[in-house]
Scaffold this motif. Structure first.
Motif, short mmCIF file in Angstrom:
data_model
loop_
_atom_site.label_atom_id
_atom_site.label_comp_id
_atom_site.label_asym_id
_atom_site.label_seq_id
_atom_site.Cartn_x
_atom_site.Cartn_y
_atom_site.Cartn_z
N ILE A 156 87.09 99.82 -9.66
CA ILE A 156 86.64 98.50 -9.22
C ILE A 156 85.16 98.46 -8.86
O ILE A 156 84.57 97.39 -8.80
CB ILE A 156 87.51 97.95 -8.05
N ARG A 317 87.15 95.70 -1.37
CA ARG A 317 86.89 96.21 -2.74
C ARG A 317 85.76 97.26 -2.77
O ARG A 317 84.85 97.17 -3.59
CB ARG A 317 86.52 95.06 -3.68
N ILE A 344 94.99 100.67 -4.06
CA ILE A 344 95.02 99.24 -3.73
C ILE A 344 95.60 98.44 -4.90
O ILE A 344 96.29 97.43 -4.70
CB ILE A 344 93.61 98.72 -3.30
N CYS A 375 89.95 104.10 4.00
CA CYS A 375 89.76 102.63 3.94
C CYS A 375 88.93 102.13 5.13
O CYS A 375 89.31 102.34 6.28
CB CYS A 375 91.13 101.95 3.93
N ILE A 381 97.93 101.43 3.28
CA ILE A 381 98.40 101.39 1.89
C ILE A 381 99.72 102.17 1.71
O ILE A 381 100.66 101.64 1.10
CB ILE A 381 97.31 101.88 0.91
S1 SF4 Z 1 89.53 101.57 0.60
FE1 SF4 Z 1 90.39 99.75 1.58
S2 SF4 Z 1 88.79 98.21 1.39
FE2 SF4 Z 1 88.26 99.84 -0.04
S3 SF4 Z 1 89.16 99.19 -2.02
FE3 SF4 Z 1 90.68 100.49 -1.01
S4 SF4 Z 1 91.98 99.09 0.17
FE4 SF4 Z 1 90.12 97.97 -0.39
#
Ligand code: SF4
Length: 472
Positions: A156, A317, A344, A375, A381
């Motif tokens: 991402i 993200r 995620i 995170c 998660i």
């Molecule tokens: S670490 Fe947390 S904030 Fe970063 S992409 Fe993954 S779920 Fe989203």
């Protein structure tokens, strides 16, 4: 969706995983890049005075904003419209692409430049605009390579994490019709020269947003290449496609998230370009768009608010969970089969795209917890994955469900549990050293990546009893 269809989709997932596992070049590029990011993140976070306190604060702000999202959305719309922006709501992907297509048509746009935006990937914006005669040029270098290769992003934050510089140079050489050496400096200069001309000609600029500030009606964009700033200032019309969950209450809150976003992502203290735009160009301003359209996208997000999955909307993200994940590092982003890969993605894809369609993803995790630890907004998660596993149990094959039911019955009854332990200790199929390294039938894929150690001669209960007796 029937169980048969769900099993077919699960089979497709396993086929994608097998294909990814077979490409050692891709896997080594991904491992190298993610491990580098993990080290950089650790160094970047260590520079903070109290990283844990900052993460707690960020998590609290995001959860507060989500809890009062209708209020903050209203405040954002009021503030943005007061500054001359036009705000639109899109209930789903179709509505979003229609709205943006209409904006392009009204402004007579034929060429659009676009900066990286996962939300636009989510709604397949480029295809929808192409169908209406608008050419969209990706201007983030990684996304540009993805576009000319007709590929998909694998990460991402770093869309071409799965490619090395030789592959990137080959893609550019093929597209531009001249030899481009595999030198990062030359590659960047060549792409810059090619894209600069598109920036000059484009009449529509499309971006996402990292944050949308309710207090001021501003959009905040964080990039490392400067293409985001060019995209939203050079063309006459700017469209920002923004998920409704991107709202943060106050401008001051940005200080918290900007400190964490780049550090979590690449270890940088800040992204190279952090751009805030509040409405179109004023009469005294020398640059900026004449029109600013903000399209607020729901596409399944509001359904999650107030429920057990709401916390996943706090995601900023940053990609840290992907880099930290041993599963992502071993299968890459394409195997997940959707826009959002990694831990995620294993939560977001089933929640936004349907659990039936992505029933295999919650199981694509070792539940080691590295994603939660990385995170910046402390999304649980692993907890979400376990919940989704339970919800998708009904889609599992009958044999698997029966096996799990049987395990539950045995594990909950000490006498049966002890009998099962005795049976396993006396079961024959093991290797000469006591390890079990392969299995047969339906167990074979499960054992593909697992070895079972020799069964200990004495059980834990026995050891414990012996210990107590020794102490007595
Ligand atoms: S670490 Fe947390 S904030 Fe970063 S992409 Fe993954 S779920 Fe989203």
């Amino acid at each position: 969706m029937s169980r048969v269809a769900a099993r077919r989709l699960e089979g497709e997932f396993h086929a994608r995983v097998a294909a990814a596992r077979a490409d050692e070049r891709v896997l080594s590029a991904i491992r190298l890049a993610t491990l580098h990011k993990v080290t950089s993140r650790a160094a970047g976070m260590a520079e903070l005075h109290d990283a844990e306190a900052l993460r707690n604060l960020a998590a609290a702000i995001r959860r507060h904003a989500l809890e009062y999202l209708p209020h903050y959305l209203e405040q954002f719309v009021d503030a943005a419209e007061r500054r001359g922006a036009q705000v639109h709501f899109a209930v789903d992907a179709g509505a979003a692409t229609r709205l943006i297509g209409d904006i392009a048509a009204r402004s007579g746009a034929r060429l659009a430049v676009k900066s990286k935006s996962m939300t636009s990937e989510e709604v397949a914006l480029n295809d929808a605009l192409a169908a209406r005669g608008v050419e969209v040029v990706e201007t983030d270098l990684g996304e540009f390579i993805v576009q000319i290769d007709a590929d998909r992003p694998s990460h991402i934050v770093t869309p071409i994490i799965h490619k090395d510089r030789h592959q990137v140079a080959a893609s550019l050489s093929r597209t531009l019709g001249r030899a481009v050496p595999a030198d990062p400096t030359v590659i960047t200069a060549v792409a810059r020269e090619h894209l600069r001309e598109r920036f000059r000609r484009a009449d529509l600029g499309i971006t996402g947003a990292n944050f949308a500030v309710a207090e001021t009606g501003s959009i905040c964009l964080c990039t490392n290449e400067g293409n985001g700033r060019m995209t939203l200032t050079r063309p006459r019309v700017h469209v920002a496609l923004v998920g409704i969950e991107k709202i943060i209450p106050r401008l001051a809150d940005l200080a918290v998230f900007l400190k964490l976003l780049a550090r979590s992502s690449t270890g940088q203290p800040l992204t190279v370009y952090t751009t805030l735009i509040t409405g179109p160009r004023g009469s005294a301003e020398p640059d900026g768009p004449e029109q600013v359209h903000i399209v607020l996208l729901d596409n399944g997000r509001s359904r999650l608010l107030g429920g057990p999955a709401a916390e996943v909307l706090a995601c900023i993200r940053c990609g840290a969970c992907l880099n930290a994940c041993p599963v992502y590092r071993n299968i890459g982003g394409h195997a997940y089969g959707g826009v959002y890969p990694g831990p995620i993605g294993s939560v977001l894809l089933p929640l936004l795209g349907g659990l039936e369609r992505h029933a295999a993803l919650p199981r694509a995790s070792s539940l080691c917890g590295a994603c939660r630890d990385a995170c910046p907004v402390k999304i649980d998660i692993p907890g979400q994955l376990v919940r989704l596993r339970a919800e998708s149990q009904a889609l599992q094959p009958l044999g698997k469900r029966l096996a799990m039911w049987l395990f539950g019955v045995v594990a909950a009854r000490p006498i049966l549990y002890r009998a099962a332990q005795w049976l396993i200790r006396h079961a024959p199929p093991r290797g000469p050293d006591g390890w079990t390294r392969a299995s047969f039938g339906r167990f074979a894929p499960w054992m593909h990546c697992r070895d079972l150690p020799p069964v200990p001669r004495r059980t834990f209960r026995r050891l414990w009893r012996d210990e107590l007796e020794r102490e007595a």
